[in-house]
Design a protein around this motif. Structure first.
Motif, PDB file in Angstrom:
ATOM      1  N   SER A  22      29.576   2.474 130.012  1.00 30.58           N
ATOM      2  CA  SER A  22      29.190   2.501 129.239  1.00 30.58           C
ATOM      3  C   SER A  22      27.555   3.170 130.071  1.00 30.58           C
ATOM      4  N   CYS A  23      26.020   3.404 129.571  1.00 31.08           N
ATOM      5  CA  CYS A  23      24.937   3.723 130.274  1.00 31.08           C
ATOM      6  C   CYS A  23      25.005   2.344 130.811  1.00 31.08           C
ATOM      7  N   ASP A  24      24.546   1.472 130.710  1.00 30.15           N
ATOM      8  CA  ASP A  24      24.324   0.199 131.265  1.00 30.15           C
ATOM      9  C   ASP A  24      24.816   0.264 132.435  1.00 30.15           C
ATOM     10  N   ASP A  25      26.175   0.134 132.488  1.00 30.20           N
ATOM     11  CA  ASP A  25      27.015   0.497 133.849  1.00 30.20           C
ATOM     12  C   ASP A  25      26.394   0.953 134.769  1.00 30.20           C
ATOM     13  N   PHE A  26      25.420   1.577 134.823  1.00 32.80           N
ATOM     14  CA  PHE A  26      25.159   2.619 136.005  1.00 32.80           C
ATOM     15  C   PHE A  26      23.564   3.235 135.792  1.00 32.80           C
ATOM     16  N   LEU A  27      22.740   2.037 136.607  1.00 37.10           N
ATOM     17  CA  LEU A  27      21.772   2.074 136.751  1.00 37.10           C
ATOM     18  C   LEU A  27      21.195   2.666 137.623  1.00 37.10           C
ATOM     19  N   VAL A  28      20.293   3.712 137.633  1.00 34.01           N
ATOM     20  CA  VAL A  28      19.597   4.080 139.209  1.00 34.01           C
ATOM     21  C   VAL A  28      17.889   3.943 139.275  1.00 34.01           C
ATOM     22  N   GLU A  29      17.792   4.228 140.159  1.00 36.55           N
ATOM     23  CA  GLU A  29      15.593   3.588 139.997  1.00 36.55           C
ATOM     24  C   GLU A  29      15.432   4.462 141.280  1.00 36.55           C
ATOM     25  N   GLU A  30      14.843   5.482 141.176  1.00 30.52           N
ATOM     26  CA  GLU A  30      13.808   5.881 142.244  1.00 30.52           C
ATOM     27  C   GLU A  30      13.691   5.055 143.023  1.00 30.52           C
ATOM     28  N   ILE A  31      13.063   5.387 144.579  1.00 31.06           N
ATOM     29  CA  ILE A  31      12.175   4.290 145.176  1.00 31.06           C
ATOM     30  C   ILE A  31      11.607   5.260 145.551  1.00 31.06           C
ATOM     31  N   PRO A  32      10.146   6.136 145.546  1.00 29.39           N
ATOM     32  CA  PRO A  32       9.160   7.013 145.936  1.00 29.39           C
ATOM     33  C   PRO A  32       8.579   6.781 147.477  1.00 29.39           C
ATOM     34  N   LYS A 124      12.198   8.492 148.923  1.00 30.18           N
ATOM     35  CA  LYS A 124      13.281   8.031 149.908  1.00 30.18           C
ATOM     36  C   LYS A 124      13.874   7.669 150.022  1.00 30.18           C
ATOM     37  N   GLY A 125      15.078   7.673 148.785  1.00 28.47           N
ATOM     38  CA  GLY A 125      15.787   6.923 148.158  1.00 28.47           C
ATOM     39  C   GLY A 125      16.191   6.310 147.170  1.00 28.47           C
ATOM     40  N   ASN A 126      17.011   5.806 146.199  1.00 33.91           N
ATOM     41  CA  ASN A 126      17.781   5.690 145.549  1.00 33.91           C
ATOM     42  C   ASN A 126      18.568   4.168 145.830  1.00 33.91           C
ATOM     43  N   ARG A 127      17.839   2.940 143.912  1.00 35.03           N
ATOM     44  CA  ARG A 127      18.510   1.823 144.417  1.00 35.03           C
ATOM     45  C   ARG A 127      19.623   1.630 143.567  1.00 35.03           C
ATOM     46  N   PHE A 128      20.560   1.590 143.180  1.00 30.33           N
ATOM     47  CA  PHE A 128      21.276   1.621 142.373  1.00 30.33           C
ATOM     48  C   PHE A 128      21.551  -0.367 142.147  1.00 30.33           C
ATOM     49  N   ARG A 129      22.461  -0.044 140.077  1.00 26.01           N
ATOM     50  CA  ARG A 129      23.039  -1.405 139.944  1.00 26.01           C
ATOM     51  C   ARG A 129      24.011  -0.582 139.356  1.00 26.01           C
ATOM     52  N   ILE A 130      25.342  -0.369 139.356  1.00 27.67           N
ATOM     53  CA  ILE A 130      26.833   0.088 139.164  1.00 27.67           C
ATOM     54  C   ILE A 130      28.212  -1.253 138.837  1.00 27.67           C
TER      55      ILE A 130
END
Length: 401
Positions: A22-32, A124-130
């Motif tokens: 599901s979409c909620d199984d893969f979260l990505v947030e940019e690190i500015p 800078k990068g990305n923070r993931f919650r998978i």
């Protein structure tokens, strides 16, 4: 089908499992790379999107705010899978006109003024919650062991399958282009029947392979716009492959060439996977603090800086102006090019298709990893630097691809 690349953690078993149920199984947030200052002509919008690409989100926001798409900047591309939070900039829009807006597939979480337009790489990068589901019972022992190795030695900086298109053949199109093999490029563009699930689409590919261009044109799905345009030109002149392929948008052609660059780089990572945390004389070493490179003359002298992740060996994003290493690294890279019958100068194709090339680290640091296992469900969090992919880490844990 591209065979799996070797794993750095091959001595440990995979935990299997499934990702992106599901979409909620893969979260990505940019690190500015920086925070908006609160003044200026650009509104920095933090956008949360679900199930749509970055470009589609930009189209919808531009339409809603009645601005041109070219007035919108972004720091990184995010695909449609999962939930992502990223910043975009919009010129000459009041933040209060955008904040809180909700559209199909996205919402604007916050809006703040800044002085410049966002450009690719401004992060800078990305923070993931998978979330990985249906994992093996031994995951509790394997996951921390894999993460420990990757923190010590680095994550292999593979591009991976996501760079090779839905049929896994984009790099083959790019290789044929560099050889000026326009029939080969067209054949690869049309694809192979076994690579698609849709029966009509599969029948269209088979018709093309039989030489039935009119039948292929009738059968290819409407969303295969490039393929259909090429088929239309071929139907008018069946032997005019170069002329037919020329109809493809230059942006797509560059994507095919970029996929080839990724494919060649991944071969270098594969070749050096067991010594990915070591330097060789002649390497061009990457300074992780600023991305600068320097030629390694004495690998032993640089061993401590390599161990502490200050520097790493690099591989080639081949191009007509890419700086070359020396010694054994050069031999490895030259052999890979020779196997593909490609020269660096070939990457300057003219007509806007000039790929200059650059260096890329063979490994990347794994930052702030954490995990939780509940039954057959793994929840994994970690950060990676920009330009790298979560799949490079996930494959080491699951051993699925």
């Amino acid at each position: 089908m591209i065979p799996p690349r070797p794993y750095l953690t091959a001595s440990l078993p995979g935990i299997g499992g499934t990702i992106k149920e599901s979409c909620d199984d893969f979260l990505v947030e940019e690190i500015p790379a920086y925070q908006p200052c609160g003044s200026g002509d650009h509104a920095y919008l933090i956008v949360e999107k679900r199930g749509i690409t970055t470009l589609e989100a930009i189209r919808r926001i531009a339409r809603h705010l009645n601005v041109a798409e070219r007035a919108i900047g972004y720091a990184g591309m995010k695909d449609a899978a999962g939930v992502t939070r990223q910043t975009i900039s919009v010129e000459h829009v009041k933040p209060e006109a955008a904040e809180g807006v909700e559209l199909d597939g996205l919402k604007i979480v916050s809006a703040t003024r800044h002085t410049n337009k966002l450009k690719l790489g401004h992060l800078k990068g990305n923070r993931f919650r998978i979330v990985v589901r249906d994992i093996a019972p031994h995951a509790g022992e394997v996951v921390p062991a894999v993460l420990e190795i990757l923190q010590q030695r680095g994550v292999p900086n593979y591009f991976g399958y996501q760079r090779y298109g839905s049929q896994g053949n984009s790099h083959l199109i790019g290789a044929a282009m560099l050889r000026h093999d326009w029939q080969g490029a067209t054949d690869r563009l049309m694809g192979e029947p076994e690579a698609v699930r849709d029966e009509q689409w599969r029948a269209g590919i088979e018709a093309y392979q039989r030489g039935d261009l009119a039948g292929a044109l009738e059968l290819f799905p409407r969303h295969c716009r490039s393929e259909r345009e090429v088929l239309q030109r071929l139907a008018a002149r069946p032997d005019g492959f170069e002329r037919a392929f020329a109809v493809i948008h230059p942006r797509l052609k560059k994507l095919y060439l970029s996929a080839l660059q990724s494919w060649l780089f991944d071969q270098v990572v594969e070749h050096r996977i067991q010594q990915i945390d070591a330097l060789l004389p002649g390497d061009l070493a990457w300074k992780h603090v600023n991305g600068a490179c320097f030629l390694v003359e004495d690998a032993d002298t640089e061993a401590e800086r390599t161990r502490t992740f200050e520097i790493s060996a690099t591989g080639p994003i081949f191009g007509c102006k890419m700086k070359q290493p020396a010694g054994k690294p050069l031999e490895i890279e030259q052999q890979i090019l020779d196997n593909e019958q490609i020269r660096p100068a070939d990457f300057d194709m003219g007509g806007g298709l000039r790929m200059e090339g650059e260096r890329r680290p063979l490994r990347i640091p794994l930052e702030a990893p954490s995990f939780r296992i509940e039954g057959d469900r793994l929840e994994l969090e970690f950060s990676l630097v920009k330009g790298s992919y979560a799949t490079a880490l996930l494959r080491e844990i699951t051993k699925n691809f």
